[in-house]
Design an enzyme around this catalytic site. Structure first.
Site: not given
Ligand SMILES: NC(=O)c1ccc[n+]([C@@H]2O[C@H](COP(=O)([O-])OP(=O)(O)OC[C@H]3O[C@@H](n4cnc5c(N)ncnc54)[C@H](O)[C@@H]3O)[C@@H](O)[C@H]2O)c1
Length: 323
Positions: A118, A142
């Site tokens: 991120t 985070y």
């Molecule tokens: N959305 C953004 O703008 C953004 C920006 C930068 C980084 N990210 C990173 O991208 C990734 C995905 O983000 P997103 O927006 O799709 O989030 P999201 O919450 O929709 O997806 C994360 C998924 O991981 C699953 N999860 C969490 N902990 C778990 C565990 N211990 N075991 C199994 N499954 C688990 C959740 O159920 C969820 O489906 C994350 O790592 C986030 O930090 C997202």
């Protein structure tokens, strides 16, 4: 024979779009998700294994049964505010959970790892656009939980030959243009779905945090990248690691939009008036966060397909209003 790819967090927002893109390119995505924030309905392009990344016995079974050619690792907690109030849960899930995945990969001889990092690993920007060499000093748990993973990746790479691509995303946005999947976070803290929600429910307006920043209209500027462009970059990263060394790469469009511009674009897309409340600044919000994307072009041959914010917002709106 198609190659299996283990997609942790494959039932989440970015993970599900990446599963769809993987299937379109001939891979079989194996989604591992504990559904803490994901959705069963979002997994359509391969099996869903309901379980936790910290369950080592489960990971052993998955690696034996599916022999994945690589891992794309999305699973994490993502809410910055919650990380400040409950840092332990973030270090346990995001950092320790990832360590369990890395150890399983090491022990099963799986060498390609694409990581959801991120822009939060940079902390307060010293210069814009942010390049990958910008100093890293996160300003919340985070960001630290992800920074620590990047550190572990370097060490696993040196000691065990792991090849990784740490993709430092800016603000993921939009939805599948075919409207099969989209963003469904709960709680939702991302600007575009919140603005669109306010378009549907004028009685619940959004608050703009700060209108006196040193930006052209006084509101914060962020780099919004379409989720399908992110998905595309993940597959390029996976393919890149088949013949190249580890790398950390920014994923953003390289242009920013202010909060005010997002609201105006959402008015255009929805036809709604959208009247926000004007609030004061939040602690820790930098005025501008915009990616330098030269390295993504150089290493992955990646360019964002969606460069206009209107189309990205239109896809999110279409998803929100699906039948
Ligand atoms: N959305 C953004 O703008 C953004 C920006 C930068 C980084 N990210 C990173 O991208 C990734 C995905 O983000 P997103 O927006 O799709 O989030 P999201 O919450 O929709 O997806 C994360 C998924 O991981 C699953 N999860 C969490 N902990 C778990 C565990 N211990 N075991 C199994 N499954 C688990 C959740 O159920 C969820 O489906 C994350 O790592 C986030 O930090 C997202």
């Amino acid at each position: 024979m198609t190659q299996n790819i283990l997609v942790t967090g494959g039932a989440g927002f970015i993970g599900s779009h990446t599963c769809k893109a993987l299937a379109a390119r001939g891979y079989t995505p194996i989604a591992l998700d504990n559904l803490s924030n994901g959705h069963e309905w979002a997994v359509k392009w391969g099996p869903l294994i309901k379980g936790d990344i910290s369950d080592r016995a489960l990971l052993d079974r998955i690696f034996k049964e599916y022999n994945p050619a690589g891992v794309i690792h999305f699973a994490a907690f993502i809410e910055v505010g919650i990380s400040v109030r409950n840092p332990g849960s973030f270090y346990r899930n995001n950092t320790c959970g990832t360590l369990t995945v890395l150890e399983a990969m090491r022990d099963h001889g799986c060498e390609r790892f694409v990581f959801s990092s991120t822009a939060a690993v940079y902390g307060m920007p010293h210069e814009i656009p942010l390049t990958e060499t910008h100093p890293q000093w996160p300003i919340n748990p985070y960001g630290w939980s992800k920074f620590m993973v990047e550190r572990m990746l370097e060490d696993f790479s040196s000691a065990h030959g792991l090849r990784f691509c740490a993709l430092r995303y800016f603000n993921a946005a939009g939805a599948d243009p075919e409207c099969e999947i989209g963003e469904a976070h709960d709680p939702e803290s991302h600007l575009i779905p919140l603005v669109l929600r306010a378009a549907r429910h004028p009685e619940k307006p959004i608050t703009v945090f700060g209108t006196d920043y040193d930006t052209p209209d006084g509101t914060c500027i962020r780099d919004y990248i379409h989720v399908n462009d992110l998905a595309d970059a993940h597959i390029r990263a996976l393919d890149y690691l088949a013949g190249n060394d580890s790398v950390a790469i920014n994923l953003g469009t390289g242009t920013g939009n202010s909060v005010q511009e997002i609201i105006e674009a959402a008015r255009e897309v929805t036809g709604a008036a959208i009247e926000p409340n004007l609030g004061i600044r939040r602690a820790g919000d930098p005025p501008r966060l915009v990616a330098d994307r030269a390295l993504a072009r150089e290493k992955l041959g990646w360019e964002p397909h969606y460069t206009g914010i209107i189309e990205t917002i239109r896809h999110a709106w279409q998803w929100m209003n699906r039948a």
